[in-house]
Design a protein around this motif. Structure first.
Motif, mmCIF file in Angstrom:
data_model
loop_
_atom_site.group_PDB
_atom_site.id
_atom_site.type_symbol
_atom_site.label_atom_id
_atom_site.label_comp_id
_atom_site.label_asym_id
_atom_site.label_seq_id
_atom_site.Cartn_x
_atom_site.Cartn_y
_atom_site.Cartn_z
ATOM 1 N N ARG A 208 -2.632 10.245 6.858
ATOM 2 C CA ARG A 208 -1.589 9.450 6.218
ATOM 3 C C ARG A 208 -0.187 9.841 6.675
ATOM 4 O O ARG A 208 0.724 9.015 6.656
ATOM 5 N N SER A 209 -0.018 11.092 7.109
ATOM 6 C CA SER A 209 1.317 11.549 7.508
ATOM 7 C C SER A 209 1.797 10.903 8.806
ATOM 8 O O SER A 209 2.972 10.977 9.140
ATOM 9 N N ALA B 287 1.501 7.643 9.410
ATOM 10 C CA ALA B 287 1.802 6.233 9.161
ATOM 11 C C ALA B 287 3.293 5.948 9.322
ATOM 12 O O ALA B 287 4.140 6.755 8.929
ATOM 13 N N GLU C 97 0.508 0.496 7.144
ATOM 14 C CA GLU C 97 -0.330 1.447 7.868
ATOM 15 C C GLU C 97 -0.884 2.514 6.922
ATOM 16 O O GLU C 97 -2.033 2.941 7.056
ATOM 17 N N THR C 98 -0.064 2.914 5.952
ATOM 18 C CA THR C 98 -0.538 3.870 4.948
ATOM 19 C C THR C 98 -1.717 3.292 4.182
ATOM 20 O O THR C 98 -2.741 3.967 3.977
ATOM 21 N N THR C 99 -1.594 2.044 3.773
ATOM 22 C CA THR C 99 -2.682 1.379 3.050
ATOM 23 C C THR C 99 -3.941 1.301 3.898
ATOM 24 O O THR C 99 -5.058 1.521 3.414
ATOM 25 N N TYR D 181 -5.577 4.640 3.866
ATOM 26 C CA TYR D 181 -6.254 4.845 2.585
ATOM 27 C C TYR D 181 -7.628 4.182 2.590
ATOM 28 O O TYR D 181 -8.612 4.745 2.101
#
Length: 212
Positions: free
Chosen positions: A77-78, A80, A85-87, A90
């Protein structure tokens, strides 16, 4: 062995027995370094890995170890560069071979107590990844569910709100106000009393104070 170390070892042994009754596996290591070495031994070349937000992972060195392991595929996640992109990361995490996280609290009876903001960490704990590794310092141990929830709301959540620059009552006072603030991170409460899949959840208790 000093009295604190003996106490931690004895408490961990009790929790381990109770975790096994709940179809979870328990382990105890005196140091985070030892735990990280053991956890790395589970990771085979080419496996997929992800993690939930956790100060314990950072403080123990586990997160650095994952991010510097070229033999695994890390859904990180870091890296993104956008909320989208974070989603996406996830969602990918739910299909990972291995998922790393901590727990906000663990009871002497072996129940895991987690209060989540986005819910991605709790979701992965409940369903998806083939194996969930939980690292927890002995400071996370509580007598029962009630004490565990009090710990989360009045210790872990205020500290995390400060860390994340959230404008909640607890970030200011250090005391839970049972708020519905726009910045509230106490949106999902999950009590894991048993793993439906034997051995899927593996709890690594560590004889140090780690995380919030």
């Amino acid at each position: 062995m000093n009295p604190k170390s003996t106490y931690y070892k004895n408490v961990a042994a009790t929790i381990k027995i109770n975790l096994e009754k709940r179809q979870m596996e328990g382990f105890y290591f005196e140091t985070a370094k030892e735990a990280v070495e053991k956890l790395n031994s589970y990771l085979s070349e080419g496996c997929t890995v992800s993690y939930g937000g956790s100060m314990t992972l950072s403080e123990s060195g586990m997160l650095d170890s994952l991010q510097n392991n070229p033999s695994i595929t890390l859904y990180d996640r870091s890296t993104a560069t956008s909320p989208e992109e974070t989603t996406e990361i996830y969602h990918k995490a739910l299909s990972a071979d291995y998922y790393f996280m901590s727990t906000n609290a663990i009871t002497m009876d072996g129940e895991l107590i987690n209060v989540d903001g986005n819910g991605n960490r709790a979701a992965a704990l409940i369903y998806g990844p083939k194996t969930v590794f939980i690292l927890a310092g002995m400071n996370k141990v509580c007598r029962n569910e009630q004490d565990a929830l009090l710990r989360v709301h009045n210790t872990a959540s205020p500290m995390n709100c400060n860390r994340l620059n959230k404008h909640t009552p607890c970030a200011i006072t250090g005391v839970c106000a049972d708020c519905l603030s726009p910045d509230c991170i106490c949106n999902q409460t999950v009590i894991t009393r048993r793993s439906g899949i034997p051995g899927r959840i593996k709890v690594f208790l560590i004889g140090e104070e780690l995380g919030y």
